[in-house]
Design a protein around this motif. Sequence first.
Motif, PDB file in Angstrom:
ATOM      1  N   ASP A   3       3.729  23.282  -6.986  1.00  0.00           N
ATOM      2  CA  ASP A   3       3.804  21.638  -7.224  1.00  0.00           C
ATOM      3  C   ASP A   3       3.583  20.743  -5.958  1.00  0.00           C
ATOM      4  OD1 ASP A   3       6.258  23.074  -5.885  1.00  0.00           O
ATOM      5  OD2 ASP A   3       7.763  21.842  -6.930  1.00  0.00           O
ATOM      6  N   SER A  13       3.415  33.731 -12.858  1.00  0.00           N
ATOM      7  CA  SER A  13       4.212  32.697 -13.451  1.00  0.00           C
ATOM      8  C   SER A  13       4.034  31.447 -12.730  1.00  0.00           C
ATOM      9  CB  SER A  13       5.775  32.840 -13.027  1.00  0.00           C
ATOM     10  OG  SER A  13       6.658  31.829 -13.253  1.00  0.00           O
ATOM     11  N   TYR A  14       3.276  30.343 -13.265  1.00  0.00           N
ATOM     12  CA  TYR A  14       2.694  29.297 -12.814  1.00  0.00           C
ATOM     13  C   TYR A  14       3.442  28.116 -12.938  1.00  0.00           C
ATOM     14  CZ  TYR A  14      -0.863  32.862 -12.448  1.00  0.00           C
ATOM     15  OH  TYR A  14      -1.473  34.239 -12.406  1.00  0.00           O
ATOM     16  N   SER A  16       3.490  23.863 -13.610  1.00  0.00           N
ATOM     17  CA  SER A  16       2.719  23.201 -14.743  1.00  0.00           C
ATOM     18  C   SER A  16       1.481  22.630 -13.949  1.00  0.00           C
ATOM     19  CB  SER A  16       3.648  22.293 -15.473  1.00  0.00           C
ATOM     20  OG  SER A  16       4.106  21.253 -14.336  1.00  0.00           O
ATOM     21  N   ASN A  17       1.495  22.386 -12.806  1.00  0.00           N
ATOM     22  CA  ASN A  17       0.192  21.785 -12.122  1.00  0.00           C
ATOM     23  C   ASN A  17      -0.679  22.999 -11.516  1.00  0.00           C
ATOM     24  OD1 ASN A  17       2.020  22.278 -10.041  1.00  0.00           O
ATOM     25  ND2 ASN A  17       1.301  20.199  -8.850  1.00  0.00           N
ATOM     26  N   ARG A  32      -7.663  25.395 -14.145  1.00  0.00           N
ATOM     27  CA  ARG A  32      -6.466  24.892 -14.488  1.00  0.00           C
ATOM     28  C   ARG A  32      -5.627  25.255 -15.326  1.00  0.00           C
ATOM     29  NH1 ARG A  32      -5.642  19.882 -18.009  1.00  0.00           N
ATOM     30  NH2 ARG A  32      -7.516  19.944 -19.607  1.00  0.00           N
ATOM     31  N   SER A  33      -4.400  25.354 -15.208  1.00  0.00           N
ATOM     32  CA  SER A  33      -3.531  26.023 -16.257  1.00  0.00           C
ATOM     33  C   SER A  33      -3.428  25.441 -17.248  1.00  0.00           C
ATOM     34  CB  SER A  33      -1.781  25.993 -15.420  1.00  0.00           C
ATOM     35  OG  SER A  33      -1.021  26.059 -16.563  1.00  0.00           O
ATOM     36  N   ASN A  34      -3.199  25.579 -18.471  1.00  0.00           N
ATOM     37  CA  ASN A  34      -3.167  25.052 -19.906  1.00  0.00           C
ATOM     38  C   ASN A  34      -2.156  23.877 -19.614  1.00  0.00           C
ATOM     39  OD1 ASN A  34      -5.170  26.336 -20.937  1.00  0.00           O
ATOM     40  ND2 ASN A  34      -3.785  27.955 -21.837  1.00  0.00           N
ATOM     41  N   ASP A  35      -1.104  23.974 -18.984  1.00  0.00           N
ATOM     42  CA  ASP A  35       0.045  23.046 -18.908  1.00  0.00           C
ATOM     43  C   ASP A  35      -0.360  21.635 -17.851  1.00  0.00           C
ATOM     44  OD1 ASP A  35       1.740  24.718 -20.691  1.00  0.00           O
ATOM     45  OD2 ASP A  35       2.478  25.691 -18.909  1.00  0.00           O
ATOM     46  N   VAL A  36      -1.657  21.666 -17.107  1.00  0.00           N
ATOM     47  CA  VAL A  36      -1.830  20.670 -16.449  1.00  0.00           C
ATOM     48  C   VAL A  36      -2.138  19.326 -17.346  1.00  0.00           C
ATOM     49  CG1 VAL A  36      -3.418  19.608 -14.670  1.00  0.00           C
ATOM     50  CG2 VAL A  36      -2.653  21.963 -14.515  1.00  0.00           C
ATOM     51  N   PRO A  37      -1.588  18.347 -17.016  1.00  0.00           N
ATOM     52  CA  PRO A  37      -1.620  17.079 -18.226  1.00  0.00           C
ATOM     53  C   PRO A  37      -3.325  16.662 -17.560  1.00  0.00           C
ATOM     54  CG  PRO A  37       0.197  16.851 -16.709  1.00  0.00           C
ATOM     55  CD  PRO A  37      -0.302  18.121 -16.175  1.00  0.00           C
TER      56      PRO A  37
END
Length: 66
Positions: A3, A13-14, A16-17, A32-37
Motif C-alpha cells: 500500500d 497475501s496481497y 488490494s493495490n 495487477r491484483s484482481n482487487d485493484v480498482p
Amino acid sequence: LDDKYLPTGWTGSYPSNTFYIETSEDGIYIGRSNDVPSGSYTLKFVYALRTNVTKYVEIEANIDCF
C-alpha cells in the motif's frame, strides 16, 4: 507492491493495490491484483545492474486499468 508502493515479494497475501512487474527477453509486463480498482495509475521502477548499481534505467509508466 504494497500500500506504500514498496516491493512485497511473493507472500501469497496481497494488499488490494498490488501490482507486479515481470521482465523477459520479449519485454516488460505489468499486471495487477484482481482487487485493484479501475482507474489511472503511475508506476515507477528501476532496473540496475547487479554488478554495478550506478548503471541503471528508471521507468515511469502511466497505465489505465479497466
